[in-house]
Design a protein around this motif. Structure first.
Motif, PDB file in Angstrom:
ATOM      1  N   GLU A  31       0.806  -1.222   0.000  1.00  9.49           N
ATOM      2  CA  GLU A  31       0.000   0.000   0.000  1.00  9.49           C
ATOM      3  C   GLU A  31       0.839   1.271   0.000  1.00  9.49           C
ATOM      4  O   GLU A  31       0.287   2.374   0.012  1.00  9.49           O
ATOM      5  N   ARG A  32       2.165   1.141  -0.010  1.00  4.27           N
ATOM      6  CA  ARG A  32       3.057   2.302  -0.171  1.00  4.27           C
ATOM      7  C   ARG A  32       4.407   1.788  -0.676  1.00  4.27           C
ATOM      8  O   ARG A  32       5.002   0.906  -0.046  1.00  4.27           O
ATOM      9  N   ILE A  33       4.848   2.321  -1.792  1.00  2.00           N
ATOM     10  CA  ILE A  33       6.123   1.912  -2.366  1.00  2.00           C
ATOM     11  C   ILE A  33       6.884   3.159  -2.810  1.00  2.00           C
ATOM     12  O   ILE A  33       6.288   4.214  -3.075  1.00  2.00           O
ATOM     13  N   GLU A  34       8.209   3.009  -2.889  1.00  2.00           N
ATOM     14  CA  GLU A  34       9.077   4.075  -3.377  1.00  2.00           C
ATOM     15  C   GLU A  34       9.629   3.656  -4.736  1.00  2.00           C
ATOM     16  O   GLU A  34      10.131   2.538  -4.899  1.00  2.00           O
ATOM     17  N   LEU A  35       9.549   4.555  -5.702  1.00  2.00           N
ATOM     18  CA  LEU A  35       9.996   4.279  -7.053  1.00  2.00           C
ATOM     19  C   LEU A  35      10.307   5.595  -7.741  1.00  2.00           C
ATOM     20  O   LEU A  35      10.141   6.668  -7.156  1.00  2.00           O
ATOM     21  N   THR A  36      10.788   5.519  -8.971  1.00  2.00           N
ATOM     22  CA  THR A  36      11.107   6.748  -9.691  1.00  2.00           C
ATOM     23  C   THR A  36       9.832   7.497 -10.036  1.00  2.00           C
ATOM     24  O   THR A  36       8.740   6.915 -10.126  1.00  2.00           O
ATOM     25  N   MET A  37       9.982   8.798 -10.251  1.00  2.00           N
ATOM     26  CA  MET A  37       8.819   9.619 -10.543  1.00  2.00           C
ATOM     27  C   MET A  37       8.150   9.205 -11.851  1.00  2.00           C
ATOM     28  O   MET A  37       6.917   9.214 -11.968  1.00  2.00           O
ATOM     29  N   ALA A  38       8.944   8.826 -12.851  1.00  2.00           N
ATOM     30  CA  ALA A  38       8.362   8.408 -14.128  1.00  2.00           C
ATOM     31  C   ALA A  38       7.500   7.155 -13.954  1.00  2.00           C
ATOM     32  O   ALA A  38       6.374   7.073 -14.461  1.00  2.00           O
ATOM     33  N   LYS A  39       7.999   6.168 -13.225  1.00  2.00           N
ATOM     34  CA  LYS A  39       7.230   4.949 -12.998  1.00  2.00           C
ATOM     35  C   LYS A  39       6.025   5.215 -12.105  1.00  2.00           C
ATOM     36  O   LYS A  39       4.969   4.588 -12.275  1.00  2.00           O
ATOM     37  N   ALA A  40       6.178   6.124 -11.149  1.00  2.00           N
ATOM     38  CA  ALA A  40       5.056   6.441 -10.270  1.00  2.00           C
ATOM     39  C   ALA A  40       3.913   7.089 -11.046  1.00  2.00           C
ATOM     40  O   ALA A  40       2.735   6.758 -10.839  1.00  2.00           O
ATOM     41  N   HIS A  41       4.241   8.021 -11.939  1.00  2.00           N
ATOM     42  CA  HIS A  41       3.207   8.655 -12.760  1.00  2.00           C
ATOM     43  C   HIS A  41       2.507   7.622 -13.645  1.00  2.00           C
ATOM     44  O   HIS A  41       1.283   7.668 -13.812  1.00  2.00           O
ATOM     45  N   GLU A  42       3.277   6.719 -14.218  1.00  2.00           N
ATOM     46  CA  GLU A  42       2.688   5.710 -15.096  1.00  2.00           C
ATOM     47  C   GLU A  42       1.856   4.707 -14.307  1.00  2.00           C
ATOM     48  O   GLU A  42       0.790   4.276 -14.756  1.00  2.00           O
ATOM     49  N   LEU A  43       2.331   4.322 -13.129  1.00  2.00           N
ATOM     50  CA  LEU A  43       1.633   3.320 -12.327  1.00  2.00           C
ATOM     51  C   LEU A  43       0.365   3.872 -11.690  1.00  2.00           C
ATOM     52  O   LEU A  43      -0.584   3.111 -11.455  1.00  2.00           O
ATOM     53  N   GLN A  44       0.337   5.149 -11.418  1.00  2.00           N
ATOM     54  CA  GLN A  44      -0.801   5.729 -10.708  1.00  2.00           C
ATOM     55  C   GLN A  44      -2.106   5.527 -11.470  1.00  2.00           C
ATOM     56  O   GLN A  44      -3.160   5.290 -10.867  1.00  2.00           O
ATOM     57  N   LYS A  45      -2.071   5.606 -12.781  1.00  3.91           N
ATOM     58  CA  LYS A  45      -3.287   5.422 -13.578  1.00  3.91           C
ATOM     59  C   LYS A  45      -3.828   4.001 -13.426  1.00  3.91           C
ATOM     60  O   LYS A  45      -5.040   3.800 -13.281  1.00  3.91           O
ATOM     61  N   TYR A  46      -2.939   3.018 -13.431  1.00  3.28           N
ATOM     62  CA  TYR A  46      -3.370   1.627 -13.300  1.00  3.28           C
ATOM     63  C   TYR A  46      -3.814   1.322 -11.875  1.00  3.28           C
ATOM     64  O   TYR A  46      -4.728   0.507 -11.669  1.00  3.28           O
ATOM     65  N   ALA A  47      -3.164   1.945 -10.881  1.00  5.04           N
ATOM     66  CA  ALA A  47      -3.573   1.739  -9.494  1.00  5.04           C
ATOM     67  C   ALA A  47      -4.976   2.296  -9.240  1.00  5.04           C
ATOM     68  O   ALA A  47      -5.766   1.701  -8.491  1.00  5.04           O
ATOM     69  N   GLU A  48      -5.294   3.418  -9.863  1.00  7.22           N
ATOM     70  CA  GLU A  48      -6.643   3.971  -9.733  1.00  7.22           C
ATOM     71  C   GLU A  48      -7.665   3.069 -10.434  1.00  7.22           C
ATOM     72  O   GLU A  48      -8.758   2.815  -9.913  1.00  7.22           O
ATOM     73  N   ARG A  49      -7.303   2.592 -11.602  1.00  6.38           N
ATOM     74  CA  ARG A  49      -8.243   1.789 -12.381  1.00  6.38           C
ATOM     75  C   ARG A  49      -8.555   0.459 -11.711  1.00  6.38           C
ATOM     76  O   ARG A  49      -9.714  -0.004 -11.716  1.00  6.38           O
ATOM     77  N   ILE A  50      -7.569  -0.163 -11.109  1.00  5.88           N
ATOM     78  CA  ILE A  50      -7.819  -1.478 -10.521  1.00  5.88           C
ATOM     79  C   ILE A  50      -8.680  -1.376  -9.263  1.00  5.88           C
ATOM     80  O   ILE A  50      -9.404  -2.322  -8.916  1.00  5.88           O
ATOM     81  N   ILE A  51      -8.663  -0.229  -8.591  1.00  6.84           N
ATOM     82  CA  ILE A  51      -9.575  -0.033  -7.465  1.00  6.84           C
ATOM     83  C   ILE A  51     -11.004   0.109  -7.966  1.00  6.84           C
ATOM     84  O   ILE A  51     -11.954  -0.398  -7.353  1.00  6.84           O
ATOM     85  N   SER A  52     -11.177   0.784  -9.084  1.00  9.99           N
ATOM     86  CA  SER A  52     -12.516   0.875  -9.675  1.00  9.99           C
ATOM     87  C   SER A  52     -13.045  -0.508 -10.050  1.00  9.99           C
ATOM     88  O   SER A  52     -14.243  -0.781  -9.924  1.00  9.99           O
ATOM     89  N   VAL A  53     -12.155  -1.377 -10.500  1.00  2.44           N
ATOM     90  CA  VAL A  53     -12.547  -2.755 -10.799  1.00  2.44           C
ATOM     91  C   VAL A  53     -12.895  -3.500  -9.517  1.00  2.44           C
ATOM     92  O   VAL A  53     -13.865  -4.275  -9.462  1.00  2.44           O
ATOM     93  N   ALA A  54     -12.119  -3.281  -8.454  1.00  2.00           N
ATOM     94  CA  ALA A  54     -12.360  -3.992  -7.195  1.00  2.00           C
ATOM     95  C   ALA A  54     -13.674  -3.577  -6.550  1.00  2.00           C
ATOM     96  O   ALA A  54     -14.281  -4.379  -5.820  1.00  2.00           O
TER      97      ALA A  54
END
Length: 200
Positions: A31-54
């Motif tokens: 529920e909390r990870i550290e990563l590069t800003m580029a990967k965080a921006h890219e991952l944030q869209k998928y993290a939001e979408r999978i909660i909508s699915v859940a």
């Protein structure tokens, strides 16, 4: 040229999807990870979408299929539908927060924290914004320099010192006044007692 490309390649489509699947699995697990800003921006869209699915529940076969594809650890599928889904059942979003971590590290890469909201960890403090070239900061810096170069700072220090000395003297004066008034009262009483019984 990359016309119309709205995503980062990361070595090709398959490599990119595998990286996103691993990161998303870690985010759902911790529920909390550290990563590069580029990967965080890219991952944030998928993290939001999978909660909508859940939020649809585990009775939805399409939602189960999506979660089974994106989460490598199948134990996290259970957490997604039984923990995270009910947590955000009455929330429309956003479900994640992104925090920038300090200054760029090696090779100029910026790191960040990506987390799901309302987790069990202590809250993170956002990084302070340092913008010395903002107009307000430039004006404040110029006023600070003018204040010290004009000698007003030394005058202010002298005035404060004089005020402190005056206050110390003022605090010491009432005791002397009380003692003087007490002595005057005693002398008056002595005079009255000496004149007692004498005709006027």
């Amino acid at each position: 040229m990359r016309h119309g490309k709205q995503y980062r390649r990361w070595g090709g489509p398959i490599t990119r999807i595998n990286i996103l699947r691993n990161l998303l699995t870690g985010l759902v697990r911790f529920e909390r990870i550290e990563l590069t800003m580029a990967k965080a921006h890219e991952l944030q869209k998928y993290a939001e979408r999978i909660i909508s699915v859940a939020k649809r529940g585990d009775k939805d076969p399409d939602g189960m299929r999506v979660a089974d594809f994106w989460l490598n650890d199948k134990a996290q599928v259970h957490k997604l539908f039984k923990v995270l889904g009910p947590r955000y059942a009455n929330t429309t979003g956003p479900f994640t927060k992104l925090y920038k971590v300090g200054e760029p590290a090696e090779r100029g890469r910026m790191f960040a924290f990506l987390e799901y909201r309302w987790n069990a960890y202590p809250p993170l403090k956002p990084a302070e914004k340092r913008n010395p070239k903002w107009l307000v900061n430039v004006l404040l810096q110029g006023a600070h320099q003018d204040f010290h170069s004009s000698g007003l700072a030394q005058k202010l220090d002298r005035n404060i010192t004089n005020d402190i000395r005056f206050q110390e003297v003022a605090e010491a004066r009432p005791q002397d006044t009380v003692e003087d008034s007490a002595n005057e009262d005693d002398s008056t009483n002595d005079g009255d007692s000496a004149n007692e019984g004498t005709p006027v």
